[in-house]
Design an enzyme around this catalytic site. Structure first.
Site, PDB file in Angstrom:
ATOM      1  N   CYS A  92     -19.128  37.723 -78.955  1.00 27.96           N
ATOM      2  CA  CYS A  92     -20.405  37.017 -79.119  1.00 27.96           C
ATOM      3  C   CYS A  92     -20.131  35.628 -79.686  1.00 27.96           C
ATOM      4  O   CYS A  92     -20.025  35.461 -80.904  1.00 27.96           O
ATOM      5  CB  CYS A  92     -21.349  37.794 -80.031  1.00 27.96           C
ATOM      6  SG  CYS A  92     -22.933  36.958 -80.216  1.00 27.96           S
TER       7      CYS A  92
ATOM      8  N   CYS B 254     -22.741  34.331 -82.160  1.00 23.04           N
ATOM      9  CA  CYS B 254     -22.746  34.992 -83.484  1.00 23.04           C
ATOM     10  C   CYS B 254     -21.556  34.553 -84.329  1.00 23.04           C
ATOM     11  O   CYS B 254     -21.660  34.467 -85.550  1.00 23.04           O
ATOM     12  CB  CYS B 254     -22.665  36.517 -83.362  1.00 23.04           C
ATOM     13  SG  CYS B 254     -23.622  37.243 -82.062  1.00 23.04           S
ATOM     14  N   ASP B 255     -20.417  34.337 -83.691  1.00 22.29           N
ATOM     15  CA  ASP B 255     -19.171  34.197 -84.446  1.00 22.29           C
ATOM     16  C   ASP B 255     -18.625  32.775 -84.538  1.00 22.29           C
ATOM     17  O   ASP B 255     -17.705  32.514 -85.307  1.00 22.29           O
ATOM     18  CB  ASP B 255     -18.099  35.116 -83.842  1.00 22.29           C
ATOM     19  CG  ASP B 255     -18.532  36.572 -83.935  1.00 22.29           C
ATOM     20  OD1 ASP B 255     -19.084  36.934 -84.981  1.00 22.29           O
ATOM     21  OD2 ASP B 255     -18.354  37.313 -82.962  1.00 22.29           O
TER      22      ASP B 255
END
Ligand code: NAP
Length: 314
Positions: free
Chosen positions: A131, A134-135
């Site tokens: 992701c 997200c990261d």
């Protein structure tokens, strides 16, 4: 005995709950991960009515709306097993609890596809993630690659470019299937390099990711030095639970549904990324639309009393 059990806490599941509640159905919504795939959308620009909203904020609104109804119960946890028992369904949770419902809406979404490359599983969580949006935050000032050419990869590269020093966008073709909006966004970034017509053969590194090996040399080298790799090569519909009930899949491994979003099993409906409705176009708007249709279909099914719709595609 509930009228309807909705499995999945994403956009489709919450929307189905809102509609079920307003049809006065005794509803339970069950799931493990609140917000589903919507949580990984950094920047949603195509949800009508909100010009720009972060995915987690949008999903919080969905959740609060769905759970605002007295006739919507929320059960947190994983459904391990589903079976038909006469004219209703029995769900068994991971902790052994059971729930019964007259109809089911499967809104279990999808899981990120892996590439299964050498080094991928060994370095998962050590620089390999699934992701980018997200990261990316953890890679401030670092060099990363995003693999893929869909919305997730191209949006992910644009978001990663806001924090990383350099982003390689590695795609196996030279055309992107992503929305042109995101392709333009990523072209505007001067720290993104496009590595096209190229596949990754291996993720390199011992304790952490140190790079990738390419099948086509880029700037004279068949390796790229990296701190992180975001694999964004699509998703696999989460159909296992529905398959326990005997639900059939379509040729793209989504649940096969009719116009009412009923599967081949009477009383089992599907909505969102797990279903093959909406021409396999996985969006907030289509997932919400399918959630609404599925709840409407459950209402008709229960009113008819005899199974309502014919049970699609026997
Ligand atoms: P996707 O649209 O299925 O794209 C997957 C990408 O990965 C494709 O570019 C594909 O290449 C590539 N790929 C697949 N298998 C590969 C392999 N073995 N090796 C190398 N590359 C491979 O998946 P997605 O981007 O996750 O999007 C999924 C759905 O969510 C879509 O409907 C998308 O519109 C939606 N989505 C929407 C948003 C948004 O609206 N903000 C954000 C994210 C996702 P090819 O192109 O060559 O097939």
């Amino acid at each position: 005995m509930k009228d309807v059990a909705i499995i999945g806490l994403g956009c489709a599941g919450y929307t189905a709950a809102i509609y079920s509640a307003r049809y006065k159905l005794d509803t339970v919504i069950i799931g493990e991960v609140e917000g589903g795939m919507g949580m990984s959308a950094a920047d949603v620009g195509n949800w009508p009515g909100d010009i720009d909203i972060a995915g987690p904020d949008l999903m919080e609104k969905f959740k609060n709306h769905a759970l605002s109804f007295e006739n919507v119960a929320h059960v947190s946890g994983r459904v391990e097993h589903a079976e038909k028992a006469g004219d209703h369904f029995v769900l068994t949770m991971q902790n052994g609890d059971t729930l019964e419902a007259k109809a089911l809406i499967i809104a279990t979404g999808s899981n990120k596809r892996h590439l299964d490359l050498p080094g991928e599983s060994e370095l998962s969580g050590k620089g390999v993630t699934y992701c980018a949006t997200c990261d990316a935050f953890f890679y401030r000032g670092k060099t990363v690659a995003v693999i893929g050419g869909g919305d997730s990869a191209v949006e992910g590269a644009a978001i990663a470019a806001q924090v990383a020093a350099k982003v390689y966008l590695i795609h196996r073709r030279d055309e992107f299937r992503a929305e042109p909006y995101w392709v333009d966004k990523v072209h505007e970034k001067d720290n993104v390099e496009f590595v096209l017509n190229t596949n990754v053969l291996e993720i390199l590194g011992e304790e952490r990711v140190s790079g990738v090996k390419l099948d086509t040399p880029y700037n004279g080298s068949d390796t790229l030095d990296l701190d992180g790799v975001f694999i964004e090569v699509g998703s696999i519909p989460a159909t296992a639970l529905a398959e326990q009930l005997g639900c059939k899949l379509d040729d793209r491994k989504h649940l096969k549904v009719d116009d009412a979003l009923q599967t081949n099993i009477k009383g089992v409906f599907a909505a969102g990324d797990v279903s093959g409705g909406s021409n396999h176009f996985a969006q907030f708007a289509t997932a919400a639309g399918e959630g609404a249709v599925a709840a409407n279909s459950v209402f008709s099914y229960l009113q008819a009393g005899d199974g309502g719709h014919s049970g699609a595609m026997g």
